[in-house]
Design an enzyme around this catalytic site. Structure first.
Site, PDB file in Angstrom:
ATOM      1  CG  ASP A 121      -1.755  -1.299   1.267  1.00 30.44           C
ATOM      2  OD1 ASP A 121      -2.362  -1.660   0.245  1.00 30.44           O
ATOM      3  OD2 ASP A 121      -1.722  -1.964   2.310  1.00 30.44           O
ATOM      4  CE  LYS A 161       2.747  -2.543  -5.351  1.00 25.57           C
ATOM      5  NZ  LYS A 161       2.746  -2.905  -3.948  1.00 25.57           N
ATOM      6  N   GLY A 207      -4.450  -4.423  -3.994  1.00 26.37           N
ATOM      7  CA  GLY A 207      -5.454  -3.401  -4.201  1.00 26.37           C
ATOM      8  C   GLY A 207      -4.755  -2.092  -4.433  1.00 26.37           C
ATOM      9  CG  HIS A 208      -3.110  -1.090  -7.703  1.00 25.07           C
ATOM     10  ND1 HIS A 208      -2.384  -2.252  -7.669  1.00 25.07           N
ATOM     11  CD2 HIS A 208      -3.728  -1.073  -8.896  1.00 25.07           C
ATOM     12  CE1 HIS A 208      -2.552  -2.904  -8.790  1.00 25.07           C
ATOM     13  NE2 HIS A 208      -3.346  -2.217  -9.548  1.00 25.07           N
ATOM     14  CD  GLN A 252       0.358  -9.168  -2.634  1.00 26.63           C
ATOM     15  OE1 GLN A 252       0.995  -9.863  -3.405  1.00 26.63           O
ATOM     16  NE2 GLN A 252      -0.866  -8.795  -2.906  1.00 26.63           N
TER      17      GLN A 252
HETATM   18  P1  IMP Z   1      -2.658 -13.128   1.713  1.00 24.58           P
HETATM   19  O1  IMP Z   1      -1.847 -12.467   0.652  1.00 24.58           O
HETATM   20  O2  IMP Z   1      -4.150 -12.916   1.522  1.00 24.58           O
HETATM   21  O3  IMP Z   1      -2.309 -14.559   1.931  1.00 24.58           O
HETATM   22  O4  IMP Z   1      -2.316 -12.402   3.103  1.00 24.58           O
HETATM   23  C1  IMP Z   1      -1.036 -12.523   3.699  1.00 24.58           C
HETATM   24  C2  IMP Z   1      -0.591 -11.203   4.303  1.00 24.58           C
HETATM   25  O5  IMP Z   1      -0.298 -10.271   3.271  1.00 24.58           O
HETATM   26  C3  IMP Z   1      -1.637 -10.534   5.191  1.00 24.58           C
HETATM   27  O6  IMP Z   1      -0.995  -9.901   6.265  1.00 24.58           O
HETATM   28  C4  IMP Z   1      -2.263  -9.515   4.258  1.00 24.58           C
HETATM   29  O7  IMP Z   1      -2.860  -8.453   4.978  1.00 24.58           O
HETATM   30  C5  IMP Z   1      -1.051  -9.066   3.475  1.00 24.58           C
HETATM   31  N1  IMP Z   1      -1.390  -8.507   2.154  1.00 24.58           N
HETATM   32  C6  IMP Z   1      -1.775  -9.181   1.067  1.00 24.58           C
HETATM   33  N2  IMP Z   1      -1.977  -8.341   0.045  1.00 24.58           N
HETATM   34  C7  IMP Z   1      -1.683  -7.101   0.475  1.00 24.58           C
HETATM   35  C8  IMP Z   1      -1.660  -5.796  -0.149  1.00 24.58           C
HETATM   36  O8  IMP Z   1      -1.945  -5.597  -1.338  1.00 24.58           O
HETATM   37  N3  IMP Z   1      -1.288  -4.777   0.655  1.00 24.58           N
HETATM   38  C9  IMP Z   1      -0.921  -4.960   1.936  1.00 24.58           C
HETATM   39  N4  IMP Z   1      -0.917  -6.134   2.551  1.00 24.58           N
HETATM   40  C10 IMP Z   1      -1.290  -7.215   1.832  1.00 24.58           C
END
Ligand code: IMP
Length: 427
Positions: free
Chosen positions: A13, A16, A40-41, A223
């Protein structure tokens, strides 16, 4: 300019989408190479705000080819929801290319993601519940379903049968859920086949040719570094490679073709989900950053955990990604603070660490060592050159640059497309 990578240098977040957007029409291809709709952007164009989860942000740039690479996990229902949503707002999505080798997120993995988190209780990861982890686990276990399988009913049925043998045992015996039938999975995926077919291709070949022709290919990480399965705060990470190394495997573009790595850092830090976060604030300052920065998840709406800038994390990100340029986003959010603490090192049980501690336990014990920098009160959202920033804002940028291991090439001063100060061109 051949391939350029954009990575998040913190816990995600960082903004990007804005950096991608800044490169705009100069980019010929934008490739998503890892993750899925856990990302999510938000991209703001004029008065329009677009929240994208699965589609690469290049989908909004006319003339740019958006690519979903082999390293991505695709929820096909979500893919078409996003396509339909954009088409309804007049965005042409027909140029989208989807790798035939990307893995598909079947419904049962979304169920498993959620029930596993509940089962873990206080040991939960705080996942987005989108089935990301179980789908990457299937890929590594060689039980995954790929985009190309959808077009061959016989193969698809065989693969789903194989996967469900184990999945149904877990669903019914461990989690007390109902078993899933082969037919329901196959029917759901096959229903997408005709609509999906025109988008699917060998994206590695497509991208190799593009680079060979001198096209500009932007590889956009989902991420961020600290959520990378190898380099992040394991096990509180996502299940994919979100660093620049992952850009090569997740797209098929050779590492030797990547010329520039752009790291995105926010002027402070945020994190969602569980896991260690040394500079996290549990006081009014944390609320200030959350409110001023609008720090609520694009995907889940969850309030983000907020803290001060951590230069140990930034230096680490610069190192593991080979960052050539940083984009410092949301500097305007810090306006109005009397002083701004910046973490320069950690104190771990009485020992100073200037670099990321190698042990998870040490990182959990890390207490930030702060340097206090003077704040500013002037509105900086209209600044378009470094000299237009108040002296204290300039000093803040210079100091974090010095601490972070790569130059600050762009400074974001607001959510709009043009609200940026470009000190060094990114291409
Ligand atoms: P997962 O990707 O759903 O398996 O989640 C694993 C970890 O990555 C968790 O702590 C999520 O909150 C974090 N996470 C996944 N995608 C994002 C993102 O786009 N931004 C921030 N954190 C993320």
């Amino acid at each position: 300019m051949p391939a350029v990578v954009i990575v998040g240098a913190q816990w995600g977040d960082e903004g990007k989408g804005k950096a991608t957007d800044l490169l705009g029409s100069r980019v010929d291809y934008v490739v998503k190479f890892n993750g899925g709709n856990n990302a999510g952007h938000t991209v703001v164009i004029g008065s329009e705000k677009y929240a994208l989860h699965l589609l690469p942000s290049g989908i909004l740039t006319p003339g740019c080819v958006p690519v979903i690479g082999n390293g991505v996990v695709v929820d096909i229902g979500v893919l078409f929801e996003e396509i339909d949503g954009l088409e309804a707002r007049g965005v042409d999505t027909s140029a989208l290319q989807v790798s035939a080798s990307a893995h598909v997120i079947p419904e049962y993995n979304k169920v498993l993601d959620k029930v596993t988190e509940r089962f873990l209780g206080s040991r939960k990861i705080g996942t987005t519940g989108r089935g990301i982890g179980p789908t990457y686990a299937d890929k590594m276990n060689r039980q995954g379903i790929r985009v190309q399988d959808i077009f061959d009913e016989k193969i698809l049925t065989q693969k789903v049968e194989g996967a469900l043998e184990l999945k149904n045992q877990i669903l019914t015996k461990v989690y007390n859920r109902r078993a899933v039938t082969v037919d329901e999975v196959v029917d759901e995926l096959r229903a997408y086949a005709d609509r999906l077919a025109p988008y699917v291709t060998d994206t590695t070949l497509l991208l190799d040719r593009a680079v060979a022709e001198g096209k500009t290919v932007l590889l956009e990480a989902g991420q961020a570094t600290m959520l990378d399965v190898d380099h992040g705060t394991y096990p509180f990470v996502t299940s994919s490679s979100a660093t620049s190394g992952g850009a090569a495997t997740g797209s098929g573009i050779a590492p030797t073709r990547i010329e520039r790595v752009i790291g995105i850092v926010k002027a402070y830090t945020t994190r969602v989900g569980e896991g260690p976060f040394p500079t996290e604030l549990h006081d009014d300052s944390g609320d200030f950053l959350r409110e001023q920065g609008g720090e609520f998840g694009t995907t889940t709406g969850r309030p983000r955990r907020c803290g001060w800038y951590d230069s140990v994390v930034a230096r680490y990100a610069a190192r593991v990604n080979g960052v050539t340029d940083f984009v410092l986003t949301k500097l305007d959010v810090l306006t109005g603070l009397e002083t701004i603490p910046v973490c320069v090192a950690y104190d771990v049980d009485g020992v100073r660490h200037d670099e990321m501690p190698v042990n998870q336990t040490d990182f959990h014990h890390a207490v930030p060592v702060y340097e206090e920098l003077p704040g500013w009160s002037e509105d900086i959202s209209g600044a378009r050159s470094f000299e237009e920033l108040p002296a204290n804002a300039q000093a803040y940028v210079r100091r974090v640059e010095e601490l972070s291991g790569a130059r600050m090439s762009v400074i974001g001063v607001g959510p709009g497309r043009d609200q940026a100060i470009v000190c060094h061109d990114l291409l």
